[in-house]
Motif scaffolding. Sequence first.
Motif, short mmCIF file in Angstrom:
data_model
loop_
_atom_site.label_atom_id
_atom_site.label_comp_id
_atom_site.label_asym_id
_atom_site.label_seq_id
_atom_site.Cartn_x
_atom_site.Cartn_y
_atom_site.Cartn_z
N HIS A 129 0.78 -1.15 0.11
CA HIS A 129 0.05 0.20 0.02
C HIS A 129 1.01 1.04 0.01
CE1 HIS A 129 -2.96 -2.97 1.46
NE2 HIS A 129 -3.75 -2.12 0.73
N VAL A 130 0.59 2.12 -0.98
CA VAL A 130 1.19 3.35 -0.99
C VAL A 130 0.49 4.50 -0.39
CG1 VAL A 130 2.50 5.24 -2.57
CG2 VAL A 130 2.71 2.57 -2.97
N GLN A 131 1.05 5.04 0.40
CA GLN A 131 -0.07 6.08 1.05
C GLN A 131 0.69 7.23 1.69
OE1 GLN A 131 -1.27 2.81 3.81
NE2 GLN A 131 -0.52 4.30 5.62
N ALA A 132 0.28 8.19 2.11
CA ALA A 132 0.83 9.55 2.53
C ALA A 132 0.05 9.79 4.15
CB ALA A 132 0.79 10.68 1.64
N ASP A 133 0.65 10.88 4.72
CA ASP A 133 0.19 11.36 5.94
C ASP A 133 -1.18 11.98 5.87
OD1 ASP A 133 2.35 10.06 7.55
OD2 ASP A 133 3.57 11.84 7.25
N VAL A 134 -1.55 12.57 4.39
CA VAL A 134 -2.76 13.20 4.47
C VAL A 134 -3.33 12.43 3.19
CG1 VAL A 134 -1.98 15.25 5.08
CG2 VAL A 134 -1.56 14.72 2.51
N PRO A 135 -4.77 12.53 2.99
CA PRO A 135 -5.45 11.78 1.99
C PRO A 135 -4.82 12.21 0.70
CG PRO A 135 -7.13 12.68 3.70
CD PRO A 135 -5.52 13.22 4.00
N ILE A 136 -4.89 11.28 -0.34
CA ILE A 136 -3.94 11.29 -1.38
C ILE A 136 -5.14 11.99 -2.67
CG2 ILE A 136 -3.10 10.06 -3.71
CD1 ILE A 136 -2.03 8.10 -1.38
N ARG A 137 -4.96 13.20 -3.19
CA ARG A 137 -5.76 13.69 -4.15
C ARG A 137 -5.82 13.48 -5.58
NH1 ARG A 137 -8.73 17.57 -1.63
NH2 ARG A 137 -9.41 18.39 -3.62
N ASN A 138 -4.58 13.52 -6.18
CA ASN A 138 -4.19 13.09 -7.51
C ASN A 138 -3.95 11.50 -7.67
OD1 ASN A 138 -2.07 13.03 -5.93
ND2 ASN A 138 -0.43 13.65 -7.94
N TYR A 139 -5.04 10.83 -6.95
CA TYR A 139 -4.72 9.19 -7.09
C TYR A 139 -4.77 8.82 -8.58
CZ TYR A 139 -10.08 9.66 -7.20
OH TYR A 139 -11.21 10.06 -7.54
N ASP A 140 -5.30 9.23 -9.39
CA ASP A 140 -5.51 8.49 -10.80
C ASP A 140 -4.17 8.50 -11.27
OD1 ASP A 140 -8.22 7.52 -10.94
OD2 ASP A 140 -8.85 9.38 -11.53
N ASP A 141 -3.49 9.77 -11.26
CA ASP A 141 -2.10 10.18 -12.05
C ASP A 141 -1.17 9.28 -11.30
OD1 ASP A 141 -0.22 11.51 -13.52
OD2 ASP A 141 0.33 12.23 -11.58
N LEU A 142 -1.28 9.12 -9.84
CA LEU A 142 -0.38 8.34 -8.95
C LEU A 142 -0.60 7.11 -9.41
CD1 LEU A 142 1.99 8.30 -6.60
CD2 LEU A 142 -0.04 8.32 -5.09
N ALA A 143 -1.64 6.39 -9.51
CA ALA A 143 -1.97 5.03 -9.76
C ALA A 143 -1.47 4.44 -11.18
CB ALA A 143 -3.72 4.63 -9.57
N ALA A 144 -1.64 5.62 -12.11
CA ALA A 144 -1.11 5.11 -13.63
C ALA A 144 0.68 5.13 -13.67
CB ALA A 144 -1.58 6.17 -14.48
N ARG A 145 0.96 6.10 -12.90
CA ARG A 145 2.53 6.24 -12.58
C ARG A 145 3.16 4.72 -11.90
NH1 ARG A 145 4.43 10.82 -9.79
NH2 ARG A 145 2.11 11.52 -9.32
N ILE A 146 2.38 4.26 -10.92
CA ILE A 146 2.73 2.94 -10.32
C ILE A 146 2.38 1.98 -11.13
CG2 ILE A 146 2.11 1.58 -8.45
CD1 ILE A 146 1.62 4.14 -6.67
N ALA A 147 1.44 1.97 -11.85
CA ALA A 147 1.14 0.88 -12.71
C ALA A 147 2.27 0.77 -13.91
CB ALA A 147 -0.10 1.03 -13.43
N ASP A 148 2.92 1.87 -14.33
CA ASP A 148 3.88 1.63 -15.16
C ASP A 148 5.34 1.13 -14.75
OD1 ASP A 148 2.37 2.72 -17.07
OD2 ASP A 148 2.93 4.75 -16.92
N LEU A 149 5.47 1.24 -13.59
CA LEU A 149 6.63 0.58 -12.95
C LEU A 149 6.85 -0.85 -13.15
CD1 LEU A 149 6.76 2.02 -9.33
CD2 LEU A 149 7.93 2.77 -11.36
N PRO A 150 8.04 -1.41 -13.48
CA PRO A 150 8.46 -2.90 -13.82
C PRO A 150 8.04 -3.60 -12.64
CG PRO A 150 10.35 -1.50 -14.23
CD PRO A 150 9.25 -0.49 -13.60
N GLY A 151 7.27 -4.86 -13.10
CA GLY A 151 6.70 -5.82 -11.94
C GLY A 151 5.33 -5.43 -11.61
#
Length: 426
Positions: free
Chosen positions: A76-98
């Motif tokens: 789980h990737v998280q921060a100390d505050v709620p994540i607002r740009n979650y769609d962009d963040l999820a897309a960048r994570i999905a592009d990582l190898p593996g």
Amino acid sequence: MMAGSAKTAPFTYFEWMVARRYLGATRSGKGVSLISVIAFGGIMLAVFALIAVMSIMQGFRLTLLDQLLGTNGHAHVQADVPIRNYDDLAARIADLPGITQATPLIEMPVFASAEGETGMVIRGVRREEILGNDYVSGSDHIVDGSVETFGIGEKGGDEILLGSRVASQLGVRAGDKVRLLTGQGPETAFGRTPRSKVYTVGATFHVGNAEYDAIYGFMPLEQAQLFFGYGDSVQNIEVKVDNPEEIKSYRDALADVGKGLYVIDWQQRFQSYFNALQVERFAMRLVLFLIIIVATLNIVTGLIMLVKDKTGDIAVLRTMGATQGSISRIFLLSGTMVGFLGTFAGIILGSLFVLNIDPIENGLSALIGIDIFPAEVYYLDGVPAKLELHEVALIAGFSLFMSFITTIYPAWRAARLDPVEALRYE
């Protein structure tokens, strides 16, 4: 040249024949002595027990791990505050190898009430996450209702999915209403006020893990954002990877996706649980290996008695030309044959037990009239068992090694007998 000094090839047919006859340890040479039977039975049962116990413990670990990782993310990737740009963040994570999946998630505890009441955890996820999760939406996991309309409607609709045991505690089925209560209501001068809302049960699912089925439910992400007051934010990004066992190798890349992010992986979340299983498995293997050592000590007892019983025979063989090495090999073969046959029988018995463990468990439960493997205690629907060839090979190798080691001293004593002294009182 004396006959006893002639060199002979080791492990000849003569040595095998005499070793086989000595297994009987009787005057007639027919049948098998009681001590040999006890040694054989002890080794067989020790090997059987070790294979059965280690297979069940490994099956328990793998089944539990498969269920936990099948229904939860690997990190789980998280921060100390709620994540607002979650769609962009999820897309960048999905592009990582593996990385195979990156899903925005809200997970919060709630109080649920209908005919009954219970505390539970609601996971707010997108529709495609549910449809792609076979442990929840698979045809063999849906107990009642359907997931076809989950996440459809304004703000994701008002349908939720409940674990089978949660639904049982609440006394509801698909189509029934459930009231959820959360403390994440509107912020006031006196703090957050509770918020409640009535939802419709779209379906109930059965993962097979009693703890999971008794705690979790699913809600559309848009509805979870509204209900828990997250607005356009999410709690974290749930990540799944190609190789969950190597999750630590993904941590740095996941944390570097954005500023202020940190990663909690499944090994951290369930560390104490799986560490306890690992320690228990090691301790059980050690105890059962000690049982094998005790079982093989019966070979020592049997061979020492055999040497005393066959003192005259040994003296005659020596005077007929048998060397000390030949006498030693005869008794080595006698003891090792017991160990080999016991090990082989234990492997067969243990493997058959593991491969047929479900019918055996059902039969024993029916015979004694109680469930010997209750899901409420073990969190699984049935006895899991995984027969691993390398584990069987390790057990067999250790048993054969101990069987050989325990024959060395009696064989040495037999070879050291002085034929003149042995025949003096014959």
